[in-house]
Motif scaffolding. Structure first.
Motif, short mmCIF file in Angstrom:
data_model
loop_
_atom_site.label_atom_id
_atom_site.label_comp_id
_atom_site.label_asym_id
_atom_site.label_seq_id
_atom_site.Cartn_x
_atom_site.Cartn_y
_atom_site.Cartn_z
N MET A 1 -2.20 -3.84 -11.07
CA MET A 1 -1.61 -4.55 -9.94
C MET A 1 -2.59 -4.56 -8.77
SD MET A 1 1.67 -3.56 -7.58
CE MET A 1 2.73 -3.29 -8.99
N SER A 2 -2.95 -5.72 -8.31
CA SER A 2 -3.88 -5.84 -7.19
C SER A 2 -3.27 -5.27 -5.92
CB SER A 2 -4.24 -7.30 -6.97
OG SER A 2 -4.96 -7.47 -5.76
N ALA A 3 -4.12 -4.72 -5.08
CA ALA A 3 -3.66 -4.21 -3.79
C ALA A 3 -3.07 -5.32 -2.94
CB ALA A 3 -4.82 -3.55 -3.05
N SER A 4 -3.47 -6.55 -3.21
CA SER A 4 -2.97 -7.67 -2.42
C SER A 4 -1.44 -7.79 -2.50
CB SER A 4 -3.61 -8.98 -2.88
OG SER A 4 -3.31 -9.25 -4.24
N VAL A 5 -0.85 -7.33 -3.60
CA VAL A 5 0.60 -7.37 -3.75
C VAL A 5 1.27 -6.52 -2.68
CG1 VAL A 5 2.53 -6.78 -5.29
CG2 VAL A 5 0.45 -7.82 -6.23
N ALA A 6 0.72 -5.34 -2.46
CA ALA A 6 1.29 -4.45 -1.44
C ALA A 6 1.13 -5.03 -0.04
CB ALA A 6 0.63 -3.08 -1.52
N PHE A 7 -0.01 -5.65 0.21
CA PHE A 7 -0.22 -6.27 1.52
C PHE A 7 0.73 -7.45 1.73
CE2 PHE A 7 -4.20 -3.94 1.16
CZ PHE A 7 -4.40 -3.49 2.45
N GLU A 8 0.96 -8.21 0.68
CA GLU A 8 1.89 -9.34 0.78
C GLU A 8 3.31 -8.85 1.06
OE1 GLU A 8 1.37 -11.35 -2.91
OE2 GLU A 8 -0.66 -12.06 -2.41
N ARG A 9 3.70 -7.75 0.39
CA ARG A 9 5.02 -7.19 0.62
C ARG A 9 5.15 -6.71 2.06
NH1 ARG A 9 5.21 -4.04 -3.51
NH2 ARG A 9 4.33 -2.19 -2.48
N ALA A 10 4.12 -6.03 2.56
CA ALA A 10 4.16 -5.57 3.94
C ALA A 10 4.24 -6.74 4.91
CB ALA A 10 2.92 -4.72 4.23
N ARG A 11 3.47 -7.78 4.63
CA ARG A 11 3.49 -8.95 5.51
C ARG A 11 4.88 -9.58 5.54
NH1 ARG A 11 -0.34 -11.72 3.27
NH2 ARG A 11 -2.02 -10.90 4.57
N SER A 12 5.54 -9.61 4.39
CA SER A 12 6.88 -10.18 4.34
C SER A 12 7.87 -9.37 5.16
CB SER A 12 7.36 -10.28 2.89
OG SER A 12 7.69 -9.00 2.37
N GLU A 13 7.54 -8.09 5.38
CA GLU A 13 8.38 -7.21 6.20
C GLU A 13 7.89 -7.15 7.65
OE1 GLU A 13 8.28 -3.46 4.17
OE2 GLU A 13 9.29 -4.26 2.37
N GLU A 14 6.90 -8.00 7.96
CA GLU A 14 6.35 -8.12 9.32
C GLU A 14 5.80 -6.78 9.81
OE1 GLU A 14 9.42 -9.87 11.71
OE2 GLU A 14 9.01 -11.88 10.93
N ARG A 15 4.96 -6.19 8.98
CA ARG A 15 4.33 -4.92 9.32
C ARG A 15 2.98 -4.85 8.63
NH1 ARG A 15 4.32 -1.31 5.06
NH2 ARG A 15 5.75 -1.74 3.34
N ALA A 16 2.21 -3.83 8.99
CA ALA A 16 0.95 -3.56 8.29
C ALA A 16 1.22 -2.64 7.11
CB ALA A 16 -0.04 -2.90 9.25
N ALA A 17 0.33 -2.68 6.14
CA ALA A 17 0.42 -1.76 4.99
C ALA A 17 -0.23 -0.44 5.36
CB ALA A 17 -0.28 -2.37 3.78
N LEU A 18 0.27 0.63 4.75
CA LEU A 18 -0.30 1.96 4.95
C LEU A 18 -1.08 2.33 3.69
CD1 LEU A 18 -0.63 4.62 6.50
CD2 LEU A 18 1.57 5.37 5.54
N VAL A 19 -2.37 2.64 3.89
CA VAL A 19 -3.26 2.99 2.79
C VAL A 19 -3.64 4.47 2.94
CG1 VAL A 19 -5.44 2.46 1.63
CG2 VAL A 19 -4.18 0.64 2.82
N GLY A 20 -3.38 5.27 1.91
CA GLY A 20 -3.64 6.69 1.98
C GLY A 20 -4.71 7.14 0.99
N TYR A 21 -5.62 7.98 1.46
CA TYR A 21 -6.74 8.47 0.64
C TYR A 21 -6.62 9.97 0.40
CZ TYR A 21 -11.37 10.49 -0.17
OH TYR A 21 -12.42 11.23 -0.67
N LEU A 22 -7.02 10.38 -0.82
CA LEU A 22 -7.18 11.79 -1.15
C LEU A 22 -8.18 11.90 -2.28
CD1 LEU A 22 -5.76 14.49 -0.21
CD2 LEU A 22 -4.50 14.36 -2.37
N PRO A 23 -9.10 12.87 -2.22
CA PRO A 23 -10.03 13.03 -3.34
C PRO A 23 -9.32 13.63 -4.55
CG PRO A 23 -10.42 14.75 -1.70
CD PRO A 23 -9.42 13.81 -1.12
N ALA A 24 -9.63 13.14 -5.73
CA ALA A 24 -9.08 13.72 -6.95
C ALA A 24 -9.55 15.16 -7.09
CB ALA A 24 -9.52 12.90 -8.16
#
Length: 265
Positions: A1-24
Motif C-alpha cells: 500500500m503506497s503511503a499516498s493512501v494515508a495522505f489522501e485519507r488525512a486530506r479527506s479529514e482536512e488534516r495533515a498525516a502523522l509519520v512516525g520513525y523508529l529504527p528496527a
C-alpha cells in the motif's frame, strides 16, 4: 500500500498525516514492533522503519544512540524486513528509511523484491539524489514501491523539480540543515520549502523538522501535508525505565501528536 493512501485519507479529514520513525531492533526486534504498533494504535498514519547503519551521518545523537544499540544487539536487514512485515500487517503504509550502502550490499533488486514481499510501501533514501539512483529506481518501480527522496532549504528550484519528479508516495522536506533532532521552535524555512516544493508536484509534502510536541505538530500541519517525527519517539525509549514503559510513552506521544495534526495551530 503506497503511503499516498494515508495522505489522501488525512486530506479527506482536512488534516495533515502523522509519520512516525523508529529504527528496527531498538530496544529489541520484538520491542520495536511493539512500540510501532502502539504508535499506530495512537494515530500514526505512516511508519518509517529505520535500517540500522554503522555510519549514520545525517542522524542526530538521539537516533544514533538507538541505532548503535540495535547494531550491537545484532540487528540486520532481515530484522528490518521482519519489522516491516509485522507493522504493515496492521494496514498502515510502512516504509524503510535507509542509507544507500546497506541496500547496495544486500542487492537493490533483492531488497526491493523482499521488501515488497513483506508488505512494505517503499523506501526513503536520505543520502542519494535521483541522479545517483539508477540502480534503485527501475527495481523499485518493478515492485511498485514508493521512492522517497529529500529536498532541503539549500535545494535550487531546478533540483527540487528533478527530485520530486523521481518521488512516489510523498516528498520528504528536510526543513533544517544538518543532522536530525528535536527543535525548540518551527522556523520560516519549513513553510517556504513546502511552498517551493508544491510548485513542482502534486505529491504530498511531509516535513521532517524535529517536532516533539502537539503544538509544534499543529504548527507544521498548517502548511504541510505530513508531519514527520523521529527523535522524539526514540527519546521516549531512551528515557524509559523498562520496555513496557517505552511502549506506553511512545503511544502517549503519538496520541498527543495525532491530536496536534488534527487541531492545527
Amino acid at each position: 500500500m503506497s503511503a499516498s493512501v494515508a495522505f489522501e485519507r488525512a486530506r479527506s479529514e482536512e488534516r495533515a498525516a502523522l509519520v512516525g520513525y523508529l529504527p528496527a531492533g531498538y530496544p529489541s526486534v520484538a520491542g520495536a514492533v511493539d512500540v510501532l504498533k502502539a504508535m499506530v494504535d495512537a494515530g500514526v498514519d505512516v511508519v518509517e522503519v529505520g535500517l540500522p547503519y554503522s555510519d549514520p551521518l545525517m542522524d542526530g545523537p538521539v537516533i544514533q544512540t538507538a541505532v548503535e544499540a540495535a547494531l550491537r544487539a545484532g540487528a540486520n536487514t532481515t530484522d528490518v524486513l521482519r519489522t516491516v512485515e509485522a507493522v504493515a500487517a496492521t494496514g498502515t503504509p510502512t516504509l524503510v528509511m535507509s542509507y544507500w550502502n546497506p541496500i547496495d550490499r544486500y542487492g537493490p533488486e533483492r531488497f526491493s523484491r523482499d521488501l515488497a514481499a513483506a508488505g512494505g510501501a517503499g523506501v526513503i533514501t536520505p543520502d542519494i539524489i535521483p541522479d545517483d539512483a539508477e540502480e534503485w529506481l527501475p527495481v523499485a518501480r518493478s515492485q511498485d514501491l514508493d521512492t522517497v527522496f529529500l529536498v532541503a532549504p539549500s535545494s535550487t528550484d531546478k533540483r527540487i523539480a528533478l527530485t520530486t519528479e523521481a518521488c512516489r508516495g510523498f516528498v520528504y522536506a528536510a526543513s533544517t540543515m544538518g543532522v536530525t533532532g528535536t527543535r525548540d521552535q518551527v522556523g520560516d524555512a519549513a513553510a517556504d520549502l513546502v511552498a517551493r516544493t508544491r510548485k513542482t508536484t502534486a505529491l504530498p509534502v511531509a516535513v521532517g523538522l524535529g517536532v516533539s510536541n502537539a503544538d509544534q505538530a499543529a504548527e507544521v500541519a498548517n502548511f504541510a501535508d505530513g508531519v514527520i517525527v523521529g527523535s522524539a519517539f526514540v527519546r521516549c525509549l531512551l528515557d524509559a525505565d523498562s520496555p513496557a514503559d517505552g511502549v506506553r510513552a511512545a503511544g502517549e506521544l503519538a496520541g498527543q501528536l495525532s491530536s496536534g495534526v488534527r487541531r492545527q495551530a
